[in-house]
Design an enzyme around this catalytic site. Structure first.
Site, PDB file in Angstrom:
ATOM      1  N   ALA A 169      87.290 -18.651 -25.978  1.00  0.00           N
ATOM      2  CA  ALA A 169      86.373 -17.745 -25.285  1.00  0.00           C
ATOM      3  C   ALA A 169      85.610 -18.490 -24.199  1.00  0.00           C
ATOM      4  O   ALA A 169      85.459 -17.996 -23.074  1.00  0.00           O
ATOM      5  CB  ALA A 169      85.404 -17.113 -26.281  1.00  0.00           C
ATOM      6  N   ASP A 170      85.114 -19.668 -24.517  1.00  0.00           N
ATOM      7  CA  ASP A 170      84.416 -20.491 -23.523  1.00  0.00           C
ATOM      8  C   ASP A 170      85.306 -20.796 -22.328  1.00  0.00           C
ATOM      9  O   ASP A 170      84.927 -20.586 -21.166  1.00  0.00           O
ATOM     10  CB  ASP A 170      83.979 -21.815 -24.157  1.00  0.00           C
ATOM     11  CG  ASP A 170      82.560 -21.770 -24.693  1.00  0.00           C
ATOM     12  OD1 ASP A 170      81.731 -21.038 -24.132  1.00  0.00           O
ATOM     13  OD2 ASP A 170      82.287 -22.480 -25.669  1.00  0.00           O
ATOM     14  N   LEU A 171      86.483 -21.330 -22.596  1.00  0.00           N
ATOM     15  CA  LEU A 171      87.344 -21.801 -21.508  1.00  0.00           C
ATOM     16  C   LEU A 171      87.882 -20.641 -20.681  1.00  0.00           C
ATOM     17  O   LEU A 171      87.945 -20.727 -19.445  1.00  0.00           O
ATOM     18  CB  LEU A 171      88.488 -22.631 -22.080  1.00  0.00           C
ATOM     19  CG  LEU A 171      88.060 -23.944 -22.740  1.00  0.00           C
ATOM     20  CD1 LEU A 171      89.240 -24.626 -23.411  1.00  0.00           C
ATOM     21  CD2 LEU A 171      87.418 -24.885 -21.728  1.00  0.00           C
ATOM     22  N   GLY A 174      85.239 -19.448 -18.369  1.00  0.00           N
ATOM     23  CA  GLY A 174      85.117 -20.327 -17.212  1.00  0.00           C
ATOM     24  C   GLY A 174      86.189 -20.072 -16.176  1.00  0.00           C
ATOM     25  O   GLY A 174      85.921 -20.018 -14.968  1.00  0.00           O
TER      26      GLY A 174
END
Length: 397
Positions: A169-171, A174
């Site tokens: 989810a983070d990557l 981004g």
């Protein structure tokens, strides 16, 4: 060499993973990225209790902050906020990852900065987005994976829900934010105006769930966990061998027949349970048991060679040490070395987007806290006396 984004100045107000990764991608492709950190403590990953290199540098910080210049500002102080406003006035892009409402309280929100710079592209990355009933909630990769459905389909069917091994989810947030930023920059070349870009970990996690939502809407049933298996193709998963594991993607009739030939299992090819892909999917567990029994007769590397020679997509399951030492990884320049001023040579992942005419480069190691404060402030009109006074007051460091 001309760099694709060398005309862009990006002010990076983000911390930890999604935002820093987004800005590092832009920096790799040539943008001048100015990382703004809080005075004294810096990005949270500088103090994280994770892995550290021999001389104390945070491995997590180094992983997502190359190709940036660093400045430390106290945005809660009028002088620090004024300095930030000068940076934003001359910037092309500002990226922030505060919880919704914080940027406004600090006076670094889009409506405020738009008045200073109507051409500004202002990107916000948060846990749940700038709108909606969950907007004010704290957001982490784990929470986004849980609430988006990803954890419900990750892991063994007989086990508990699992988290994806990487912070997907983070990557993905981004990456999607970088796409939104560049789209807004292209639009600005026509309209002359900037705009706000709103990306969240929750939206990004849902956006990755294309097969799972397709199954939901086609069948009316929430999809479950399949381990390493595929939702609409079989065999397309991991299998044990005599000495480890491999993956096989025999996802059409031609490849299925070739796989059966390599395994010397014509009986599987002729078995009505496995006649067509829809049958193999329906009887996935029985098929996997048959294939695992056959594959247990040889080692992983031997099977991979035989399968590839027959044109069947296959690959070994490796750990990260093996992957990072693979000759293909090295040939693709996906492991690179940087010369860090305190740690010496440090390794980093390479640039995953290869441009033929304006290739990205790694020009700067991740900055020390406030390493370029004086240089950056001078570039927006501050004198050395001004900077000294601000530093003495604690507005900058």
């Amino acid at each position: 060499m001309t760099l694709a984004l060398q005309h862009l100045t990006v002010v990076d107000l983000t911390q930890v993973m999604a935002g820093p990764f987004c800005c590092q991608l832009l920096g790799d492709l040539g943008a001048d990225v100015i990382k703004v950190e809080p005075v004294g403590r810096g990005d949270a990953t500088r103090e994280a209790t994770g892995h550290r290199l021999p001389h104390g540098e945070s491995a997590a910080f180094l992983a997502v902050n190359r190709n940036k210049r660093g400045i430390a500002l106290d945005l809660g102080d009028p002088a620090g906020r004024a300095a930030f406003h000068r940076l934003a006035r001359d910037a092309d892009v500002v990226v922030e990852s505060f919880r919704p409402g914080v940027a406004s309280r600090l006076g670094v929100d889009y409506p405020t900065l738009r008045e200073l710079n109507p051409r500004l592209v202002y990107a916000s990355i948060s846990g749940f987005g700038q709108t909606g009933p969950y907007a004010a909630r704290p957001g982490y990769d784990l929470i986004a994976q849980a609430m988006s459905g990803i954890m419900s389909v990750t892991g063994d069917p007989a086990g508990d829900p699992g988290k994806c091994g990487i912070p997907v989810a983070d990557l993905s947030a981004g990456i999607l934010s970088a796409v939104g930023i560049l789209s807004a920059c292209l639009s600005r070349t026509i309209t002359g105006r900037g705009q706000a870009v709103d990306t969240s970990l929750y939206d990004a996690a849902l956006a990755m769930s294309v097969w799972e939502t397709a199954e939901l809407w086609a069948t009316g049933k929430a999809p479950g966990r399949l381990g390493s298996a595929h939702r609409v193709n079989a065999p397309y998963q991991a299998f044990p061998t005599r000495d480890g594991h491999l993956t096989i993607g025999a996802n059409n009739a031609r490849l299925w027949e070739r796989l059966c030939a390599v395994l010397d299992r014509a009986d599987l090819r002729d078995d009505p349970r496995f006649a067509a892909n829809i049958d193999r999917v329906r009887n996935r567990e029985e098929l996997a048991a048959e294939l695992a029994a056959a594959l247990s007769e040889k080692d992983t590397d031997e099977w991979v060679e035989l399968l590839l020679d027959a044109g069947v997509p296959a690959g070994p399951i490796r750990d990260y040490r093996q992957a990072c030492e693979d000759p293909h990884t090295l040939a693709r320049e996906m492991v690179v070395e940087m010369d860090h001023p305190t740690e010496g040579p440090v390794r980093s992942l390479g640039i995953p987007v290869k441009l033929s005419e304006t290739a990205g480069t790694i020009r700067r190691v991740p900055p020390g806290l406030g390493e370029h404060t004086d240089e950056i402030l001078r570039s927006v009109g501050y004198t050395d006396a001004d900077i000294g006074a601000m530093r003495a007051k604690g507005s900058v460091s």
